[in-house]
Design an enzyme around this catalytic site. Structure first.
Site, short mmCIF file in Angstrom:
data_model
loop_
_atom_site.label_atom_id
_atom_site.label_comp_id
_atom_site.label_asym_id
_atom_site.label_seq_id
_atom_site.Cartn_x
_atom_site.Cartn_y
_atom_site.Cartn_z
N TYR A 1 9.61 35.83 61.90
CA TYR A 1 10.91 35.35 62.40
C TYR A 1 11.29 36.01 63.73
O TYR A 1 12.48 36.06 64.07
CB TYR A 1 11.99 35.58 61.36
CG TYR A 1 11.97 34.57 60.22
CD1 TYR A 1 12.31 33.23 60.44
CD2 TYR A 1 11.63 34.95 58.93
CE1 TYR A 1 12.31 32.30 59.40
CE2 TYR A 1 11.63 34.03 57.88
CZ TYR A 1 11.97 32.71 58.13
OH TYR A 1 11.97 31.79 57.10
N GLU B 1 2.60 28.95 63.22
CA GLU B 1 3.06 29.57 61.96
C GLU B 1 1.97 29.52 60.89
O GLU B 1 1.82 30.47 60.11
CB GLU B 1 4.33 28.85 61.48
CG GLU B 1 5.52 29.10 62.39
CD GLU B 1 6.80 28.44 61.90
OE1 GLU B 1 6.75 27.69 60.90
OE2 GLU B 1 7.85 28.69 62.52
N ASN C 1 17.98 29.46 51.11
CA ASN C 1 17.92 27.99 51.20
C ASN C 1 16.58 27.41 50.73
O ASN C 1 16.17 26.34 51.18
CB ASN C 1 18.29 27.52 52.61
CG ASN C 1 17.34 28.00 53.67
OD1 ASN C 1 16.44 28.79 53.40
ND2 ASN C 1 17.51 27.53 54.89
N LYS D 1 10.66 30.03 49.36
CA LYS D 1 11.27 31.35 49.59
C LYS D 1 11.54 32.08 48.26
O LYS D 1 11.52 31.47 47.18
CB LYS D 1 12.56 31.17 50.39
CG LYS D 1 12.32 30.60 51.80
CD LYS D 1 13.62 30.63 52.60
CE LYS D 1 13.40 30.09 54.01
NZ LYS D 1 14.62 30.24 54.85
N HIS E 1 11.26 26.91 53.81
CA HIS E 1 11.17 26.92 55.28
C HIS E 1 10.33 25.74 55.73
O HIS E 1 9.44 25.29 55.00
CB HIS E 1 10.49 28.22 55.75
CG HIS E 1 10.10 28.20 57.20
ND1 HIS E 1 11.00 28.40 58.21
CD2 HIS E 1 8.90 27.94 57.80
CE1 HIS E 1 10.37 28.28 59.38
NE2 HIS E 1 9.10 28.02 59.15
P1 CMP Z 1 14.39 28.78 58.10
O1 CMP Z 1 14.08 27.33 58.17
O2 CMP Z 1 13.48 29.64 57.31
O3 CMP Z 1 14.46 29.36 59.60
C1 CMP Z 1 15.28 30.43 59.98
C2 CMP Z 1 16.15 30.87 58.86
O4 CMP Z 1 17.23 31.68 59.24
C3 CMP Z 1 16.79 29.67 58.23
O5 CMP Z 1 15.85 28.95 57.51
C4 CMP Z 1 17.91 30.30 57.41
O6 CMP Z 1 17.50 30.63 56.11
C5 CMP Z 1 18.18 31.55 58.21
N1 CMP Z 1 19.52 31.48 58.80
C6 CMP Z 1 19.93 30.65 59.76
N2 CMP Z 1 21.23 30.88 60.03
C7 CMP Z 1 21.63 31.88 59.22
C8 CMP Z 1 22.84 32.55 59.01
N3 CMP Z 1 23.93 32.24 59.72
N4 CMP Z 1 22.89 33.52 58.07
C9 CMP Z 1 21.77 33.85 57.36
N5 CMP Z 1 20.57 33.24 57.51
C10 CMP Z 1 20.51 32.26 58.43
#
Ligand code: CMP
Length: 135
Positions: A49, A126, A112, A9, A115
């Site tokens: 998403y 995906e 984070n 990311k 993904h």
């Molecule tokens: P990812 O694995 O990319 O899949 C969905 C993403 O949504 C997840 O990682 C997080 O980065 C994001 N996400 C999930 N919960 C929250 C939240 N409460 N606030 C912001 N981002 C979120």
């Protein structure tokens, strides 16, 4: 062999962690079938998403994912989906086990670092989104 989609990311890309994450992918036994660097448009991030469209964080998430470069990788190995999820750790880096990619490089639930697909079917869907549909 199973397929999963990994995304490095914008936070991890900006911090210069792409090389270390790609090294980790290889050392964990994944075969990189496809890889590209992209700067997603907001629309491409929204399409990716879409499953989260009704979540309160959808706009923040798609803004973030379209805020800078990412590296998108289609990975193969046995049990690729569960193995990659094990390697990256919990969604919230504060809850991720020591040594996982999110514990090492993630900042918070939104930023984070990486993904991972959540099921074998989604691994294929995906991967196709980025490597067969021209996104
Ligand atoms: P990812 O694995 O990319 O899949 C969905 C993403 O949504 C997840 O990682 C997080 O980065 C994001 N996400 C999930 N919960 C929250 C939240 N409460 N606030 C912001 N981002 C979120």
């Amino acid at each position: 062999m199973e397929t999963t989609l990994a995304i490095i990311k914008p936070d991890a890309y900006k911090d210069g962690n792409s090389g270390k994450i790609i090294d980790r992918i290889i050392s964990e036994g994944f075969v990189i079938k496809e890889m590209k660097q992209i700067h997603m448009t907001k629309k491409i991030a929204e399409g990716f998403y879409e499953v989260h469209i009704d979540r309160p964080f959808y706009d923040e998430l798609t803004d973030f994912m379209s805020s800078g470069n990412c590296v998108v990788l289609s990975l193969e190995r046995d049990n690729a989906v569960s193995k990659w999820r094990e390697v990256i750790g919990a969604t919230n880096p504060e809850e991720a086990s020591d040594g996982t990619i999110r514990a090492l490089y993630g900042k918070n639930t939104g930023n984070n670092a990486v993904h991972g697909s959540d099921s074998p079917d989604n691994g294929i869907i995906e991967s196709d989104y980025f490597f067969s549909e021209g996104n």
